[in-house]
Enzyme design. Structure first.
Site, PDB file in Angstrom:
ATOM      1  N   ARG A 133     -13.220  30.720 -11.843  1.00 32.38           N
ATOM      2  CA  ARG A 133     -14.617  30.732 -12.307  1.00 32.38           C
ATOM      3  C   ARG A 133     -15.344  31.937 -11.717  1.00 32.38           C
ATOM      4  O   ARG A 133     -16.097  32.633 -12.399  1.00 32.38           O
ATOM      5  CB  ARG A 133     -15.330  29.445 -11.862  1.00 32.38           C
ATOM      6  N   GLU A 171     -15.756  19.099 -15.132  1.00 29.54           N
ATOM      7  CA  GLU A 171     -14.424  18.541 -15.363  1.00 29.54           C
ATOM      8  C   GLU A 171     -13.698  18.331 -14.045  1.00 29.54           C
ATOM      9  O   GLU A 171     -13.037  17.313 -13.833  1.00 29.54           O
ATOM     10  CB  GLU A 171     -13.585  19.491 -16.239  1.00 29.54           C
ATOM     11  N   GLU A 172     -13.815  19.299 -13.159  1.00 32.38           N
ATOM     12  CA  GLU A 172     -13.120  19.198 -11.886  1.00 32.38           C
ATOM     13  C   GLU A 172     -13.629  17.991 -11.105  1.00 32.38           C
ATOM     14  O   GLU A 172     -12.851  17.232 -10.524  1.00 32.38           O
ATOM     15  CB  GLU A 172     -13.315  20.484 -11.076  1.00 32.38           C
ATOM     16  N   GLY A 173     -14.957  17.801 -11.108  1.00 37.43           N
ATOM     17  CA  GLY A 173     -15.530  16.638 -10.447  1.00 37.43           C
ATOM     18  C   GLY A 173     -15.023  15.347 -11.081  1.00 37.43           C
ATOM     19  O   GLY A 173     -14.657  14.394 -10.388  1.00 37.43           O
TER      20      GLY A 173
END
Ligand code: NAG
Ligand code: NAG
Ligand code: NAG
Ligand code: NAG
Length: 374
Positions: A133, A171-173
């Site tokens: 990112r 999404e990662e969370g």
């Protein structure tokens, strides 16, 4: 999406449970596997491969699960972890082809683990997190080249390539939260409870704290409704139950990037580039090029005015003072919501227990050399 810098550091204290290594993308596997499960297979076992491309390193996971879902629930087992040698893929910005080559060893390993007759239908995914990112923010075309190099390697394997992309902080969370609750068995319900929805909701979920190298995620089901900021709100329906989940990913607040923020902040108060740093132990010595510190978007106000080009860091091990210097990177001076964590980011009151995963390698400032003695 982090703006400003604000500090009310109610950094969660309820971390009751340390899961050690979080298989951060296990949940991608779950979801992905569920999708690909519709294809018929001669054998009863299916496989899937997930590459978790973090800022400091990449892991390859091989999963297997029975072809027939039980009660609509895929039960997935991890059968192999392969740690990719070298840097995280975002570390190859100067030689993007190597990002792809670095994965070859683990892809070979996956070919040994997955029986050959399953190779062609076995899906392979790569999800990259905050390191990529940041690289995208810094130079989009280089980030794209890294992803292309990675894709080339994955496509040249006998597996069924499904994609290589940078996942969002949300999404990662979400994946971290699903993974922790899956591992804790919080989604499992005795079958008959499915007919009694009010009873089902009595089972709690755990929150997830996920400390990476370039970002940190916090995700949990808050008591307080509604969630005041849209971008922190997630909705899932899992195993027949609805969840309204709060999540935030703090870009630049993973372990490695947070250290950069701290050093950049400390540098403001040195005259000659010598820094006595209470956060490193006595005897620790490191020389860094100032330009290395300022090569990414986490540190906005560049090095321009500094009258020195190198930072000489010397540890003096003082916990209380270390704490004070670290608090400077959390700006709690303003909050546009009813409550915030820091940097003006909404945070509802913490709720329940938290599972913690520390996925950052014990390595900071990936490209700087250091001389240290314990
Ligand atoms: C903290 O945030 C406020 C508001 O966004 C800003 O004006 C201030 O400069 C920040 N303070 C620091 C130390 O960054
Ligand atoms: C991105 O990197 C390429 C190749 O190094 C360079 O030509 C280009 O100017 C960079 N773009 C930005 C916006 O820095
Ligand atoms: C699936 O549901 C049946 C009854 O509905 C139950 O007996 C069985 O244990 C369930 N299987 C799993 C894996 O939960
Ligand atoms: C600092 O930069 C110089 C020249 O660019 C390089 O030779 C040296 O190895 C760098 N030092 C560190 C500690 O990265």
């Amino acid at each position: 999406h982090i703006t400003g810098t604000k500090p009310r550091t109610s950094w969660p204290r309820k971390a009751l449970l340390i899961l050690g290594f979080l298989f951060a993308l296990a949940a991608i596997a779950l979801v992905a596997m569920a999708v690909s499960q519709n294809k018929p297979l001669p054998k009863n076992i299916k496989y899937g491969i997930v590459l978790d491309a973090g800022s400091s390193h990449t892991n390859l996971y091989v999963y297997e699960w029975p072809a027939e879902k039980e009660n609509d629930t895929g039960v997935v087992h991890q059968v192999e972890v392969c740690k990719v040698e070298g840097l995280g893929i975002s570390g190859y910005s100067h030689d993007t082809e190597k990002a792809g080559l670095s994965l070859q060893h683990c892809m070979k390993r996956a070919q040994e683990v997955v029986p050959e007759q399953h190779h062609r239908e076995t899906p392979v995914y790569l999800g990259a997190t905050a390191g990529m990112r940041l690289l995208s923010l810094q130079n989009r075309s280089i980030a794209d080249r890294v992803l292309s190099a990675v894709e080339k390697t994955l496509r040249s394997s006998p597996f069924n390539f499904q994609g290589a992309r940078v996942i969002s902080g949300q999404e990662e969370g979400a994946y971290g939260w699903i993974t922790i609750n899956y591992l804790l068995g919080n989604f499992k319900q005795p079958g008959w409870l499915n007919f009694l929805p009010h009873l089902r909701s009595s089972r709690g979920t755990s929150g997830a704290l996920d400390l990476g190298g370039a970002s940190t995620q916090i995700t949990f089901v808050p008591d307080q409704e509604p969630i005041e900021s849209q971008e922190n709100s997630l909705h899932f329906r899992l195993y027949g139950k609805n969840y309204n989940v709060y999540t935030h990913s703090f870009l630049c607040y993973g372990k490695d990037q947070a250290l950069r923020l701290k050093l950049a902040s400390d540098l403001q108060s040195t005259q000659n580039g010598s820094l006595l740093d209470p956060c490193f132990h006595p005897g620790y010595l490191r020389i860094m090029n100032i330009s290395d510190l300022y090569t990414n978007p986490c540190i906005a106000n560049g090095e321009q005015q500094l009258p020195f080009t190198q930072l000489h860091l010397q540890g003096n091990g003082d916990y209380q003072r270390c704490r004070m210097t670290i608090q400077k990177i959390f700006n709690t001076s303003s909050c546009p919501y009813s409550s915030c964590s820091f940097n003006g980011i909404f945070l509802p009151p913490l709720q329940g227990e938290f599972g913690v995963s520390l996925d950052a390698r014990r390595r900071a400032l990936t490209q700087s050399r250091h001389r240290g003695s314990a």
